[in-house]
Design an enzyme around this catalytic site. Structure first.
Site: not given
Lengths: 495, 64
Positions: A148, A94, A84, A86
């Protein structure tokens, strides 16, 4: 008590539209994803709208930027991943994985998907234009974007306990998680090389922010699973790694420390007096000998603290076992790799060339510095730093090193290719991915913890997926073989 | 907490023995240097041109 360390990595890639006078990164990110989804013919859009696949303007000749009305693209892939836009970056999350090795493969598959996307987007672009993505975390001008990690954590562990253990953990694990960077940012004034892309950007110990005043421990509480039982620890302090060994160590050791924290196994306080400045102290010293001050007294190096954690982890493995890391086997690999890395960091960090990103990149930069007599402030240093992370196989310096046999791999390339389209068998990502693979048209909406199916008769059916370890191949493979329609699947699940 | 079977770590010595057989003779200094030079030449050929402008033009919006 520890819960299985289901884990995943979200990576925001740097993106540039070359050859256009007004390069809109949101548009470029959307084009990448749409091009990939269209190309694979298996995509699906969250918003129940057709993706911005209208090619108006895309194929125009000349140097003008493409123009298209776009919305933020958001898709789920058959491998269970989310792909997507962001902010102004293409982001790849993942699928949920059951162990660190599985996640290494899923993360590498993300790089390949981005590479394929760039290739697919070429047909949408004007002559002389190209979209290029980088798997790094900074533009070198004070703008950082994140990588992250997420880990499943027992809800009953007090968050304050997690914070206490994680602050010294995150400050010190940089010695193997860092992806390396030339120079300093965010006013740190560092010159030369440092271990981490991200360390300069952390300004708080704990907090909810991710974009400004970034905290070392992020408090976002969005479990994407049964909130009574679980937390999802959202780790924003890591770098994007290209070296598989670095990703494996980053995820495996952090999962282990979380398991020990949940089992209340850490019997010593490793709290650091000033974690935020210490992040930088550790990152700014490629000899890995800089020391930080402990609250309990004494000054120690990051590697010293890592040894303490490792010794505890070895004891934990003997006393409790490592099943929480997905399997004993993977857990033992984590311990062995970790010990080998610390031993090398203590003797000579440069021997970890081909295993850790910061060392691999530094070795390359040093070779250039020597051959061409370059200073750290030479623009070529910054270029080599950036291009190391280029995701195009033909331009990526990291890939050059891989091809030259300089980089150790942990997963086989055919397995990475498979992971681009096939979900990991061991988590609910399998269920999500299989639904998309078999009945993409019937999937109205999907999320990490639910999936909505249109079974042909109203109302729409929502399938909750609140347990990350339910919906695995072992659970539902036969179900998918036996059901010929989504309606049948829903009926079987309800029975 | 569920009982977990205690597993023995494989003895480090055994593993070390296995690895010994795979070891190729160490490369000599000259050979290593040549290999590195070749690699740098190869990287030269794919490096973006005009390093200063190229790096300057790479500007991102913050993310996350």
């Amino acid at each position: 008590m520890t819960v299985p360390k289901v884990c995943g990595i979200e990576t925001e890639y740097g993106v540039a539209l070359r050859g256009a006078s007004d390069a809109n990164p949101v548009l470029a990110s959307s084009m990448l994803i749409n091009a990939y989804v269209e190309h694979r013919k298996v995509g699906w859009d969250f918003e129940d709208e057709s993706p911005g696949r209208d090619a108006r303007g895309f194929a125009r000749e000349g140097a003008a930027p493409p123009e298209i009305e776009t919305h933020l693209v958001n898709t789920v892939l058959t491998n269970g991943a989310r792909y997507y836009v962001d902010h102004a970056h293409p982001e790849y999350s993942t699928p949920e994985c059951a162990d660190a090795l599985e996640l290494v493969c899923a993360d590498k598959a993300g790089e390949r998907i981005l590479a394929r996307s760039m290739q697919a987007a070429r047909r949408l672009l004007g002559a002389g234009q190209e979209i290029v993505v980088y798997k790094n975390n900074t533009d070198g001008k004070g703008n950082s974007y994140g990588t992250h990690e997420n880990y499943l954590v027992d809800r009953s562990v007090p968050f304050a306990t997690l914070v206490r253990q994680l602050l010294p953990w995150f400050v010190t694990r940089q010695v193997f998680t860092g992806a390396g960077k030339v120079g300093g940012e965010n006013g740190t004034g560092h010159t030369g090389y440092q271990l981490s892309q991200r360390a300069d950007f952390f300004e708080e110990e704990v907090g909810l922010e991710t974009t400004l005043k970034r905290p070392i421990v992020n408090t976002r509480d969005e479990p994407h699973a049964d909130p009574q039982k679980y937390r999802r620890l959202h780790v924003i302090v890591g770098d994007a790694n290209l070296c598989e060994v670095a990703t494996f160590l980053k995820v495996g050791t952090t999962a282990l420390v979380l398991a020990m924290t949940e089992d209340d196994f850490i019997d010593k306080d490793y709290s650091i007096v000033s974690p935020v400045p210490s992040m930088r102290t550790v990152s700014h010293d490629p000899t890995c000998r800089a020391t930080v001050e402990l609250v309990d007294g004494g000054t120690v190096s990051a590697v010293d603290i890592q040894w303490e954690f490792l010794r505890l982890a070895q004891k934990y493995a003997d006393d409790v076992g490592l099943e929480a890391l997905g399997s004993e086997e993977v857990g033992q690999q984590v311990l062995e790799r970790w010990e080998a890395a610390l031993t090398a960091l203590e003797r000579d960090p440069m021997t970890l060339d081909g295993q850790l990103d910061w060392v691999t990149k530094l070795k390359l930069l040093d070779a250039y510095r020597e051959r061409d007599s370059l200073g750290w402030d030479d623009p070529k240093m910054a270029l080599l730093d950036l291009q190391y992370h280029d995701v195009r196989p033909e331009k990526s310096l990291f890939e050059r090193l891989v091809r030259a046999g300089k980089v150790e791999r942990l997963v086989e390339e055919p397995d990475v290719t498979t992971a681009m389209t096939v979900p990991p068998p061991s988590t609910r990502a399998y269920f999500r991915g299989q639904c998309l693979e078999k009945w993409a048209d019937a999937v109205v909406a999907a999320n990490w913890d639910s999936l909505i199916l249109d079974v042909g008769s109203d109302p729409l059916r929502r399938i909750p997926m609140m347990e990350p370890l339910r919906g695995t191949r072992a659970h539902v493979e036969s179900l998918f073989e036996e059901c010929t329609t989504p309606a049948e699947l829903v009926a079987r699940l309800a029975s | 907490m569920p009982e977990r079977e205690r597993k023995q770590r494989p003895a480090p010595k055994e593993r070390a023995d296995e690895e010994v057989e795979d070891l190729a003779p160490p490369k000599q200094g000259e050979e290593l240097k040549e290999e590195l030079d070749d690699l740098l030449d190869e990287i030269d050929s794919v490096l973006e041109e005009n390093a200063e402008d190229f790096v300057k033009s790479y500007v991102q919006k913050g993310g996350e």
